[in-house]
Scaffold this motif. Structure first.
Motif, mmCIF file in Angstrom:
data_model
loop_
_atom_site.group_PDB
_atom_site.id
_atom_site.type_symbol
_atom_site.label_atom_id
_atom_site.label_comp_id
_atom_site.label_asym_id
_atom_site.label_seq_id
_atom_site.Cartn_x
_atom_site.Cartn_y
_atom_site.Cartn_z
ATOM 1 N N ASP A 132 30.695 97.873 25.402
ATOM 2 C CA ASP A 132 29.282 97.466 25.416
ATOM 3 C C ASP A 132 29.157 96.124 26.114
ATOM 4 N N THR A 133 28.250 96.049 27.102
ATOM 5 C CA THR A 133 28.081 94.833 27.894
ATOM 6 C C THR A 133 26.606 94.589 28.168
ATOM 7 N N ILE A 134 26.184 93.327 28.088
ATOM 8 C CA ILE A 134 24.883 92.927 28.595
ATOM 9 C C ILE A 134 25.119 91.780 29.571
ATOM 10 N N LYS A 135 24.230 91.638 30.528
ATOM 11 C CA LYS A 135 24.428 90.621 31.563
ATOM 12 C C LYS A 135 23.093 90.013 31.969
ATOM 13 N N LYS A 136 23.161 88.756 32.378
ATOM 14 C CA LYS A 136 21.982 88.037 32.842
ATOM 15 C C LYS A 136 22.376 87.118 33.990
ATOM 16 N N SER A 137 21.435 86.922 34.892
ATOM 17 C CA SER A 137 21.630 85.977 36.002
ATOM 18 C C SER A 137 20.333 85.200 36.197
ATOM 19 N N PHE A 138 20.455 83.936 36.545
ATOM 20 C CA PHE A 138 19.264 83.102 36.691
ATOM 21 C C PHE A 138 19.583 81.888 37.553
ATOM 22 N N LEU A 139 18.539 81.265 38.061
ATOM 23 C CA LEU A 139 18.660 79.999 38.779
ATOM 24 C C LEU A 139 18.429 78.861 37.800
ATOM 25 N N ILE A 140 19.204 77.798 37.969
ATOM 26 C CA ILE A 140 19.085 76.618 37.113
ATOM 27 C C ILE A 140 18.378 75.502 37.879
ATOM 28 N N GLY A 141 17.400 74.891 37.239
ATOM 29 C CA GLY A 141 16.718 73.743 37.815
ATOM 30 C C GLY A 141 16.817 72.547 36.897
ATOM 31 N N MET A 142 16.350 71.406 37.382
ATOM 32 C CA MET A 142 16.425 70.156 36.639
ATOM 33 C C MET A 142 15.026 69.740 36.183
ATOM 34 N N ASP A 143 14.916 69.400 34.913
ATOM 35 C CA ASP A 143 13.647 68.963 34.335
ATOM 36 C C ASP A 143 13.358 67.530 34.790
ATOM 37 N N THR A 144 12.273 67.347 35.521
ATOM 38 C CA THR A 144 11.953 66.029 36.089
ATOM 39 C C THR A 144 10.701 65.411 35.459
ATOM 40 N N ARG A 145 10.366 65.839 34.254
ATOM 41 C CA ARG A 145 9.142 65.308 33.636
ATOM 42 C C ARG A 145 9.218 63.810 33.372
ATOM 43 N N MET A 146 10.432 63.269 33.248
ATOM 44 C CA MET A 146 10.566 61.832 33.000
ATOM 45 C C MET A 146 10.384 61.002 34.271
ATOM 46 N N ASP A 147 10.414 61.647 35.419
ATOM 47 C CA ASP A 147 10.209 60.958 36.691
ATOM 48 C C ASP A 147 8.716 60.921 36.973
ATOM 49 N N THR A 148 8.124 59.743 36.915
ATOM 50 C CA THR A 148 6.673 59.616 37.060
ATOM 51 C C THR A 148 6.247 59.183 38.461
ATOM 52 N N LEU A 149 7.201 59.111 39.397
ATOM 53 C CA LEU A 149 6.870 58.645 40.749
ATOM 54 C C LEU A 149 6.091 59.701 41.536
ATOM 55 N N ALA A 150 5.021 59.276 42.141
ATOM 56 C CA ALA A 150 4.294 60.120 43.083
ATOM 57 C C ALA A 150 4.687 59.786 44.516
#
Length: 412
Positions: free
Chosen positions: A101-119
């Motif tokens: 029995d096997t389950i599998k997942k694949s996804f892209l990883i990103g970085m949370d930048t909510r602490m970066d307030t620079l425009a």
């Protein structure tokens, strides 16, 4: 004395009882198997959740090697993690298995930048930043020590009541560096020999992220017209033309120059050495990427030219290893909108009415009118860090080492 029919009746009753008993046993076995299957499924789901959490908590890239582990040390909770880069994102493939029995997942990883307030980030070249017309900068801004000022352009003053709707901070002489490992990986892909690659077939194609990636060279005419999706990488040592009829989803293209026809809509990562030209009214869905990796001692200026009324959800960046007289340039035309990040190790040219919902960084801004070329002027543009979607995730290309990882997109 019993009649002969009584024996017949007894045989029938015994047969029925046997059938009923056998049915009850089969039903009990079926429900037991279903119950055990559900238990295994639940266990696999828990193991998968634990593996995903492990990947997201792991600091730095997991590398290209396969990791196999027993989560609880009992020999019954095995998982394998294969991690690599998909463009400028980390892309793990996780398999949790118990017996067959096997389950599998694949996804892209990103970085949370909510602490970066620079425009806005503008390198300090001892030149002030001028704002005019209906320009609005919402969020923090790092600008040269000479500061910001209101200016008249084409007899129009600045219409805002504040220079920046946020904090004004002092910038450094240089931009924050891009990830050296990722730039090295992009250079390697851009310089690959395409002569030994199989030529892209003419038919439509989908390549699952759970299998090996497919790598093709673009046909000699350099035109992409079909429906292509999944773990598919296209290379060219010359130019590539992406037709408006093409349908690209998650595909990566590496070439010396890339042209996207007017009206195209899709999701892709495009990387070039010399130029990327995006026609008018193009729509690039999240998380699309326009990336320019220039060479040292280039004869011509490497540039990204984005047409009018274009929508880009993702990242636009240019890079050169050493600052040259012909710095790389990103040109964003009138009414173009970028929902994400714009980063240039050289110049950024902004058209009137364009907007960035996120962050923009460069060494110098330029603006061209019919009569004058302005440097470090913002005229009728909108830079709004606070308007960026709170679910937006960036790429580790921008050296987000201390930021939390998140699942950017599920793949299949």
């Amino acid at each position: 004395m019993l009649k002969a029919g009584a024996l017949y009746f007894a045989v029938i009753c015994a047969f029925l009882i046997a059938v009923i008993c056998a049915s009850l046993i089969m039903i009990a076995a079926y429900y037991r198997e279903s119950y055990l299957r559900e238990l295994r499924r639940a266990r696999l789901e828990r193991n998968m959740d634990s593996s995903v959490a492990y990947v997201l908590k792991h600091q730095g890239a997991l590398g290209m090697d396969s990791i196999r582990m027993d989560l609880l040390g009992e020999g019954t909770d095995s998982v394998s993690i294969n991690s690599g880069l998909w463009g400028i994102f980390e892309c793990p493939v996780i398999r949790a298995f118990v017996s067959i029995d096997t389950i599998k997942k694949s996804f892209l990883i990103g970085m949370d930048t909510r602490m970066d307030t620079l425009a806005l980030y503008l390198s300090d070249e001892d030149r002030p930043l001028s704002v005019s017309g209906d320009t609005r900068v919402t969020g923090d801004a790092e600008v040269p020590k000479s500061g910001m000022r209101k200016s008249y352009v084409e007899n129009r003053p600045y219409s805002g009541d504040k220079l920046v709707y946020g904090k004004i901070l002092e910038s450094r002489r240089t931009l924050s560096p891009l990830s050296g490992d990722m730039i090295k990986a992009l250079k390697k892909e851009l310089d690959r020999d395409v002569s030994a690659m199989e030529v892209l077939p003419g038919q439509n194609m989908h390549v699952s992220f759970f299998g090996p990636r497919k790598v093709f060279s673009v046909p000699l005419q350099g035109k992409i017209t079909g429906e292509l999706s999944g773990q598919l990488v296209l290379h060219s040592d010359t130019s590539v033309f992406i037709s408006r009829t093409a349908k690209l989803n998650n595909v990566i293209v590496y070439a010396h120059s890339i042209t996207v026809e007017e009206g195209f809509e899709g999701n892709c990562q495009l990387f070039a050495r010399d130029s990327i030209v995006v026609g008018d009214k193009v729509v690039l869905h999240y998380p699309s990427v326009l990336g320019l990796v220039g060479k040292e001692k280039a004869v011509d200026q490497a540039r990204i030219l984005v047409g009018k009324d274009v929508s880009v959800a993702g990242m636009v960046f240019s890079y050169e290893p050493k600052r040259s007289a012909l710095q790389t340039m990103i040109s964003l035309s009138e009414r173009t909108k970028v929902k994400g990040e714009v980063y240039s190790t050289g110049l950024i040219k902004l058209g009137k009415g364009m907007s960035v919902e996120g962050k923009i960084s460069c060494n110098r801004f330029i603006m061209q009118t019919p009569t004058t070329l302005y440097e470090n002027f913002l005229v009728d543009v909108t830079l709004n860090r606070r308007a960026r979607d709170r679910h937006y995730l960036s790429s580790p290309l921008f050296e987000a080492k201390r930021q939390q990882k998140g699942i950017l997109k599920w793949l299949n």
